[in-house]
Scaffold this motif. Sequence first.
Motif, PDB file in Angstrom:
ATOM      1  N   ILE A 226      33.291   1.083  11.919  1.00 10.88           N
ATOM      2  CA  ILE A 226      32.858   0.583  13.215  1.00 10.88           C
ATOM      3  C   ILE A 226      33.363   1.500  14.325  1.00 10.88           C
ATOM      4  O   ILE A 226      34.545   1.820  14.396  1.00 10.88           O
ATOM      5  N   GLN A 227      32.451   1.936  15.176  1.00 13.53           N
ATOM      6  CA  GLN A 227      32.809   2.734  16.345  1.00 13.53           C
ATOM      7  C   GLN A 227      32.493   1.905  17.586  1.00 13.53           C
ATOM      8  O   GLN A 227      31.343   1.733  17.959  1.00 13.53           O
ATOM      9  N   GLU A 228      33.549   1.397  18.178  1.00 16.07           N
ATOM     10  CA  GLU A 228      33.393   0.440  19.277  1.00 16.07           C
ATOM     11  C   GLU A 228      33.421   1.147  20.623  1.00 16.07           C
ATOM     12  O   GLU A 228      34.157   2.111  20.831  1.00 16.07           O
ATOM     13  N   ARG A 271      30.720  -8.180  18.509  1.00 19.48           N
ATOM     14  CA  ARG A 271      30.635  -7.005  19.381  1.00 19.48           C
ATOM     15  C   ARG A 271      29.339  -6.995  20.181  1.00 19.48           C
ATOM     16  O   ARG A 271      28.551  -6.059  20.144  1.00 19.48           O
ATOM     17  N   TYR A 360      28.754  -1.337  20.163  1.00 23.20           N
ATOM     18  CA  TYR A 360      29.195  -0.441  19.103  1.00 23.20           C
ATOM     19  C   TYR A 360      28.143   0.651  18.945  1.00 23.20           C
ATOM     20  O   TYR A 360      27.033   0.552  19.473  1.00 23.20           O
ATOM     21  N   GLN A 406      28.343  -7.064   9.177  1.00 31.06           N
ATOM     22  CA  GLN A 406      29.556  -6.398   9.640  1.00 31.06           C
ATOM     23  C   GLN A 406      30.779  -7.254   9.372  1.00 31.06           C
ATOM     24  O   GLN A 406      30.748  -8.476   9.443  1.00 31.06           O
TER      25      GLN A 406
END
Length: 440
Positions: A226-228, A271, A360, A406
Amino acid sequence: MKYVEQVKSILLTFLVLLSIIFTLLIWNYKPDYGLIEETQIEEVMVGQQKELNDVLKPYRLLYRQNDEFFGTVSPSVLNELYSYLRTWETSELDLINTNLSDEKMNGIIRTNNRVTMFFNEELPLQVFSNVVSFNDKAIPGASFTRLILDWSTLETNNQLQLLFLNTEKRILYRTYADIVNTDKFLTEVIEPAKDYSPYVEIERDSLRSLYVSKNPIQSTRYTYLIQEISPNLFKSIVFTQPKIVQRNIESEYSDRYTDDTSLMTVDTKNRILNYVYPPAESIVPIPSSKLLKDSFDYINDHGGFTGDYRFSSMNIEKHITEYQLFLHGLPIYSNMTTTPTRIITTWGENRIFRYRRPYYSIATEGEVYREQKELVSGEEVIEYIRNTDDSFKDIDEVVVGYYFAQDEAFILEPSWFTISNNEWTHISPERTGGIIDGLE
């Protein structure tokens, strides 16, 4: 008392001279002003800005040659075709038909030497002029869902026929484009199609046909870290005065940002953020072309298209525009009603009214695991649907996409989906048995 008048005269003269001196001092005074620097407003970006044509992309290319269909969803193939579209200048648009039957529309796509681009939503011609240059002083306020390129006479007159078909309103427009290098176009765009996946047409009585793969599909199951994107960045974007915004933690998975007039809620588990500015709510009609352009500009101004988002849906009456997330040419669907794989805007009175989106991004460098997976053919899916679903006639489309889940990571599972009225249903006929989920 004999000096009283003299004293008065001297005093008056003194006051006059003093007034003159003060006046001269004022006239000649030059204050030492410090240099006032212009306040710079920091531009907050969450991603790279894009061109409008980047989000006006179809979800499928379908070629018809020698009475056979070949299809692809490859982004590289699509980008190659778009690179040609952007160089063409077309003739005047002609209205050909305003009441096409389903049979006629099927016939248009079935005609040999044509490639059809399938779009999820009606696309205004005035907006698509950012992709194709129309040689028309007044582009009609019409829209289309299919763009068909006919190359049947290309080698004889160096012209392509462009057909703009609206399958919802049953309208057809036509124009022509001169091709400078026909051999290059045929070699780079048309000839490779014979190596694409073979497709079959699924005909339905008095309905538009469906088009699915003839063979099983080799696909990949992906797992991504995960790239938040920090919600604080969006706080600085959506609020006009970020410094006065107050943050409150309402629960374990819910944050609330407010100022005097607007609200941003953050679902930290899924998210997703949702911003609303109630004073901007409006029911004043907005033309579809303006609605789409305003929506795009708002998101793009802060680099908000943080992935391959494509225009997918529009509700003109409610001023809503949606953009669907794609990866490797396939749409990503989720089972959550909060639509964490779509960016949704609602336009208000000259500004954004509601803005809902995931915070994200899915980037190739975040990939940690992949697994090859074979999906059954489209023909098998159709047979499965016919035998298990009484609403086969109500289906608008059958596509392959990714089923999104997720937890500590993103899991993208390749699967078959049916689409009806912009709602998707996840099906798995291969070995697991049946319909898994279906949400908008």
